[in-house]
Design an enzyme around this catalytic site. Structure first.
Site, PDB file in Angstrom:
ATOM      1  N   ARG A 150      -0.680  -9.574  12.935  1.00  0.00           N
ATOM      2  CA  ARG A 150      -1.252  -8.542  12.052  1.00  0.00           C
ATOM      3  C   ARG A 150      -2.083  -9.185  10.941  1.00  0.00           C
ATOM      4  O   ARG A 150      -3.144  -8.669  10.569  1.00  0.00           O
ATOM      5  CB  ARG A 150      -0.133  -7.680  11.455  1.00  0.00           C
ATOM      6  CG  ARG A 150       0.462  -6.747  12.489  1.00  0.00           C
ATOM      7  CD  ARG A 150       1.799  -6.189  12.052  1.00  0.00           C
ATOM      8  NE  ARG A 150       1.724  -5.385  10.858  1.00  0.00           N
ATOM      9  CZ  ARG A 150       2.792  -5.036  10.130  1.00  0.00           C
ATOM     10  NH1 ARG A 150       3.986  -5.441  10.491  1.00  0.00           N
ATOM     11  NH2 ARG A 150       2.652  -4.290   9.066  1.00  0.00           N
ATOM     12  N   ARG A 199      11.001  -1.891  11.270  1.00  0.00           N
ATOM     13  CA  ARG A 199       9.847  -1.563  12.120  1.00  0.00           C
ATOM     14  C   ARG A 199       9.689  -2.609  13.206  1.00  0.00           C
ATOM     15  O   ARG A 199       9.848  -3.803  12.949  1.00  0.00           O
ATOM     16  CB  ARG A 199       8.580  -1.503  11.254  1.00  0.00           C
ATOM     17  CG  ARG A 199       8.187  -0.070  10.916  1.00  0.00           C
ATOM     18  CD  ARG A 199       7.086   0.012   9.911  1.00  0.00           C
ATOM     19  NE  ARG A 199       5.867  -0.690  10.257  1.00  0.00           N
ATOM     20  CZ  ARG A 199       4.746  -0.642   9.536  1.00  0.00           C
ATOM     21  NH1 ARG A 199       4.715   0.085   8.443  1.00  0.00           N
ATOM     22  NH2 ARG A 199       3.672  -1.304   9.902  1.00  0.00           N
ATOM     23  N   LYS A 218       0.840  -1.206   0.000  1.00  0.00           N
ATOM     24  CA  LYS A 218       0.000   0.000   0.000  1.00  0.00           C
ATOM     25  C   LYS A 218       0.880   1.264   0.000  1.00  0.00           C
ATOM     26  O   LYS A 218       0.674   2.167  -0.802  1.00  0.00           O
ATOM     27  CB  LYS A 218      -0.939  -0.002   1.222  1.00  0.00           C
ATOM     28  CG  LYS A 218      -1.874  -1.214   1.271  1.00  0.00           C
ATOM     29  CD  LYS A 218      -2.853  -1.153   2.423  1.00  0.00           C
ATOM     30  CE  LYS A 218      -2.227  -1.239   3.792  1.00  0.00           C
ATOM     31  NZ  LYS A 218      -1.499  -2.516   4.059  1.00  0.00           N
ATOM     32  N   ARG A 224      11.659  -5.785   5.156  1.00  0.00           N
ATOM     33  CA  ARG A 224      11.495  -4.333   4.948  1.00  0.00           C
ATOM     34  C   ARG A 224      12.449  -3.527   5.834  1.00  0.00           C
ATOM     35  O   ARG A 224      12.647  -3.841   6.994  1.00  0.00           O
ATOM     36  CB  ARG A 224      10.053  -3.926   5.246  1.00  0.00           C
ATOM     37  CG  ARG A 224       9.863  -2.410   5.238  1.00  0.00           C
ATOM     38  CD  ARG A 224       8.427  -2.003   5.204  1.00  0.00           C
ATOM     39  NE  ARG A 224       7.652  -2.539   6.303  1.00  0.00           N
ATOM     40  CZ  ARG A 224       6.343  -2.367   6.434  1.00  0.00           C
ATOM     41  NH1 ARG A 224       5.682  -1.690   5.519  1.00  0.00           N
ATOM     42  NH2 ARG A 224       5.707  -2.884   7.454  1.00  0.00           N
ATOM     43  N   ARG A 244     -10.221   0.578   8.459  1.00  0.00           N
ATOM     44  CA  ARG A 244      -9.723  -0.783   8.657  1.00  0.00           C
ATOM     45  C   ARG A 244     -10.752  -1.654   9.365  1.00  0.00           C
ATOM     46  O   ARG A 244     -10.495  -2.827   9.625  1.00  0.00           O
ATOM     47  CB  ARG A 244      -8.483  -0.692   9.519  1.00  0.00           C
ATOM     48  CG  ARG A 244      -7.274  -1.422   9.009  1.00  0.00           C
ATOM     49  CD  ARG A 244      -6.160  -1.106   9.968  1.00  0.00           C
ATOM     50  NE  ARG A 244      -4.968  -1.808   9.735  1.00  0.00           N
ATOM     51  CZ  ARG A 244      -3.890  -1.285   9.151  1.00  0.00           C
ATOM     52  NH1 ARG A 244      -3.894  -0.062   8.680  1.00  0.00           N
ATOM     53  NH2 ARG A 244      -2.801  -1.997   9.057  1.00  0.00           N
TER      54      ARG A 244
END
Ligand code: AP5
Length: 217
Positions: free
Chosen positions: A170, A159, A13, A126, A87
């Site tokens: 998640r 992160r 996203k 990431r 969400r």
């Protein structure tokens, strides 16, 4: 143009939003980035959100809805893209009410579809720049110099919610609380589905194709 971008964690996203901002001049409103800014600035909202984010749960609706509707109110007429909000179905209903009050509407909902296996690989690899927010990947999108941001030379970080166990939470949260939004929007307007497991430029090209057609109508 006012767009909602849906998709599981790691669907890309944030990556696609950068393209959309550059192409269509939209304001990027990422609920995750705004929450992380609050945390970095040590605000009360940031402190309230911290434990939820660290465990991979959703921050309570009342906190998020107020935070995001304030941001949306200040958005320019040129439009915006919502990344990570709504969400839950409740957030979507409240968003609709807030927009109705300003005479605006959502023009398109983009749904990035992705396989869980790819999500885990993307998120655990990431790395991001704490200074400018640029996002990299240790295999798919390497910086020019390992561990350092191409734009400002800042050391890249991982992160805290990108560890394998939090990523699993998640994903579970996504399927339970966020995926029903796809059906909600299908019943309330147009949803464009995209295979987000492809190369980022291929995803970008199919998103632009749909949005260009929408702009012309
Ligand atoms: P948030 O920051 O929104 O996280 P998320 O939705 O889990 O999404 P991510 O940012 O992890 O992934 P992304 O889809 O943007 O992927 P990206 O482009 O970075 O939310 C964090 C937390 O905040 C939530 O868990 C929750 O606690 C809270 N929160 C936020 N909004 C909330 C709300 N509305 N209500 C309640 N709580 C809320 O890409 C990932 C990686 O993959 C990158 O390394 C990238 O380089 C790579 N990549 C991207 N696309 C491709 C591709 N096509 N091919 C190969 N690699 C790719």
């Amino acid at each position: 143009m006012r767009i909602v971008l849906l998709g599981a964690p790691g669907a890309g996203k944030g990556t696609q939003c950068k393209n959309l901002v550059a192409q269509y001049g939209l304001l990027h409103l990422s609920s995750g980035d705004i929450l992380r800014r609050h945390r970095a600035n040590g605000t009360e909202l940031g402190e309230k959100a911290q434990s939820y984010m660290d465990s991979g749960a959703l921050v309570p609706d009342e906190i998020i809805i107020e935070m995001m509707t304030e941001e949306i109110k200040q958005a320019p007429d040129s439009g915006f893209i919502l990344d990570g909000f709504p969400r839950t179905v409740n957030q979507a209903v409240e968003l609709q009410k807030a927009l109705a009050g300003t005479g605006r509407n959502i023009d398109a909902v983009l749904n990035l579809k992705i396989d869980d296996r790819i999500v885990v690989e993307r998120l655990t690899g990431r790395r991001s720049c704490p200074q400018c927010g640029a996002v990299y990947h240790i295999k798919n999108l390497k910086p020019k110099v390992q561990g350092v941001c191409d734009h400002d030379g800042t050391e890249l970080v991982q992160r805290s919610d990108d560890s394998p166990d939090v990523v699993a939470n998640r994903l579970e949260t996504y399927y339970r609380q966020s995926e029903p939004l796809v059906e909600y929007y299908k019943n309330n307007g147009t949803v464009f589905d995209f295979d987000a497991g492809r190369d980022p430029d291929e995803v970008k090209a199919s998103v632009f194709e749909k949005l260009d057609a929408l702009v012309k109508t």
